[in-house]
Scaffold this motif. Structure first.
Motif, PDB file in Angstrom:
ATOM      1  N   PHE A 169       0.834  -1.204   0.000  1.00 17.83           N
ATOM      2  CA  PHE A 169       0.000   0.000   0.000  1.00 17.83           C
ATOM      3  C   PHE A 169       0.867   1.252   0.000  1.00 17.83           C
ATOM      4  O   PHE A 169       2.007   1.236   0.475  1.00 17.83           O
ATOM      5  N   LYS A 182      -6.718  -0.532  -3.662  1.00 18.15           N
ATOM      6  CA  LYS A 182      -5.591   0.214  -3.101  1.00 18.15           C
ATOM      7  C   LYS A 182      -5.732   1.712  -3.352  1.00 18.15           C
ATOM      8  O   LYS A 182      -5.382   2.532  -2.503  1.00 18.15           O
ATOM      9  N   ALA A 216      -6.004   4.709  -0.471  1.00 23.50           N
ATOM     10  CA  ALA A 216      -5.064   5.830  -0.412  1.00 23.50           C
ATOM     11  C   ALA A 216      -5.745   7.184  -0.585  1.00 23.50           C
ATOM     12  O   ALA A 216      -5.240   8.204  -0.095  1.00 23.50           O
ATOM     13  N   SER A 259      -1.887   2.897   3.989  1.00 28.05           N
ATOM     14  CA  SER A 259      -2.048   3.858   2.898  1.00 28.05           C
ATOM     15  C   SER A 259      -2.043   5.298   3.417  1.00 28.05           C
ATOM     16  O   SER A 259      -2.314   6.239   2.665  1.00 28.05           O
ATOM     17  N   LYS A 278       1.163   5.590   8.595  1.00 31.64           N
ATOM     18  CA  LYS A 278       1.758   4.460   7.883  1.00 31.64           C
ATOM     19  C   LYS A 278       2.827   3.774   8.729  1.00 31.64           C
ATOM     20  O   LYS A 278       2.912   2.532   8.768  1.00 31.64           O
TER      21      LYS A 278
END
Length: 377
Positions: free
Chosen positions: A189, A259, A263, A286, A337
């Motif tokens: 990710f 994905k 994000a 993400s 993250k």
């Protein structure tokens, strides 16, 4: 050292199968035992292993109707010959830990959950069962509970996939456990550039009742904010009937598209109570925050005020209030993250090595793991 990996059934690649893959990485020569297998739906990593099945696989329509053979699974496990194996690792969510290793073998059970349909979620499963199942299942569940507790005594070391599951292991089996978070492929990710991010919130997963997507729909109907919903399942039609024009159902999407949504969304809405919950970790990998119900695995993964927000009552009103609070917060994608990466594959493998080492089974020197981040980090 010969190693046997025991898994309940292998007919797809979900969270439990990803854990099994990671055990396979640690023990590439291990044999896998399971009730039924569909190799066409497994990863290349799992297909490299020798996979052996119980007699359940020989029953009619076993690949698709395996759950109907639940009453026979305890006996099927006990008939497996594991006399050649020094280390047995069972992966438990359906019946798996009830195997009988030889007396000097070490048996470690990685518990995704004690079987929820016979323990804490039994009332819900019974209430939603068909007429014949309603009659038969109480007796079956009673016998399974007795066997489930008895077979826990065959385990030398329990691992729990979250603090939430560790408490249930203690409650139902009266056994302690080590918490070892499941491996999430956090490296898959990425963080989107700020100008790529959208103006919508996201909900994703299997549309089943206990995940409580109805709360997300009800809350966003009231808020009027954009919500995109990814997934499918038995609740989809009912959810679509509830939803206003501001809510869009995308169905199942390819991983590449999933994905992108992880994000680009403003944040993930996670209203259910999960044993662990991999999707929140994937969204945090993400760089996006998570608004989660403050029960279950989310208490381990989502740090309130740092990687997202908690809401403490499982109601649409409480969720809507958390979404309103969300707009007042400034979340740092890089720090989110970094937090998610603590739940990655390598930390999982190192924790397993550590626990085995504590029990006298040394695979390799264990690396020092990073400390868990706190809300005031």
């Amino acid at each position: 050292m010969r190693v046997a990996l025991i898994h309940y059934w292998l007919n797809g690649m979900r969270g439990g199968e990803r854990v099994l893959e990671a055990f396979g990485d640690l023990f590439p020569e291990a044999d896998i035992f399971t009730h039924v297998v569909d190799r066409s739906r497994l990863s290349n990593k799992l297909n490299r292993h020798e996979i052996k099945t119980t007699f359940i696989s020989k029953m009619p329509f076993a690949r698709s109707q395996y759950q109907k053979y639940l009453p026979f699974m305890p006996r099927a496990l006990e008939e497996l010959d594991l006399s050649a194996y020094d280390l047995v690792i069972s992966s438990e969510s359906g019946p798996a830990k009830g195997v009988i290793p030889r007396p000097d073998a070490f048996h470690m059970c990685y518990t995704h959950s004690p079987m929820r349909y016979i323990w804490d979620l039994y009332p819900q499963y019974h209430a939603s069962a068909g007429r014949l199942a309603k009659i038969a299942f109480p007796g079956i569940a009673h016998r399974l509970r007795t066997w489930d507790v008895a077979s826990a005594a065959r385990v030398d070391q329990f691992l729990a996939n979250s603090s939430f599951v560790a408490k249930r292991i203690e409650k139902y089996y009266r056994r302690s456990s080590e918490v070892v978070f499941p491996p999430v492929a956090t490296e898959d990710f990425h963080i989107a550039d700020e100008d790529e991010r959208g103006d919508y919130f996201l909900a994703a997963g299997e549309f089943v009742r206990y995940k409580r997507f109805d709360l997300a729909v009800e809350a966003f109907n009231k808020l009027g904010l954009k919500l995109k919903v990814i997934g499918d399942g038995e609740e989809r039609k009912a959810l679509e009937r509830m939803a206003g024009d501001n809510i869009e159902f995308l169905g199942r999407v390819p991983f590449s598209e999933l994905k992108q949504h992880f994000a680009r969304c403003k944040g993930l809405i996670f209203p259910g109570e999960e044993d662990f919950g991999m999707i929140p970790v994937e969204v945090m990998a993400s760089g996006r925050p998570v608004i989660a119900y403050a029960r279950g695995g989310a208490l381990d993964t989502v740090v309130d005020g740092f990687t997202g927000l908690h809401f403490h009552e499982q109601t649409a009103e409480a969720l809507a209030e958390a979404v309103n609070r969300f707009s007042e917060k400034d979340f740092d994608p890089q720090r989110i993250k970094a937090h998610a990466e603590m739940f990655g594959r390598e930390p999982f493998k190192e924790r397993v090595r550590q626990v085995l080492g504590q029990n006298g089974i040394n695979l390799a020197p264990a690396a020092t793991l990073p400390p868990r981040m706190a809300a005031n980090s």
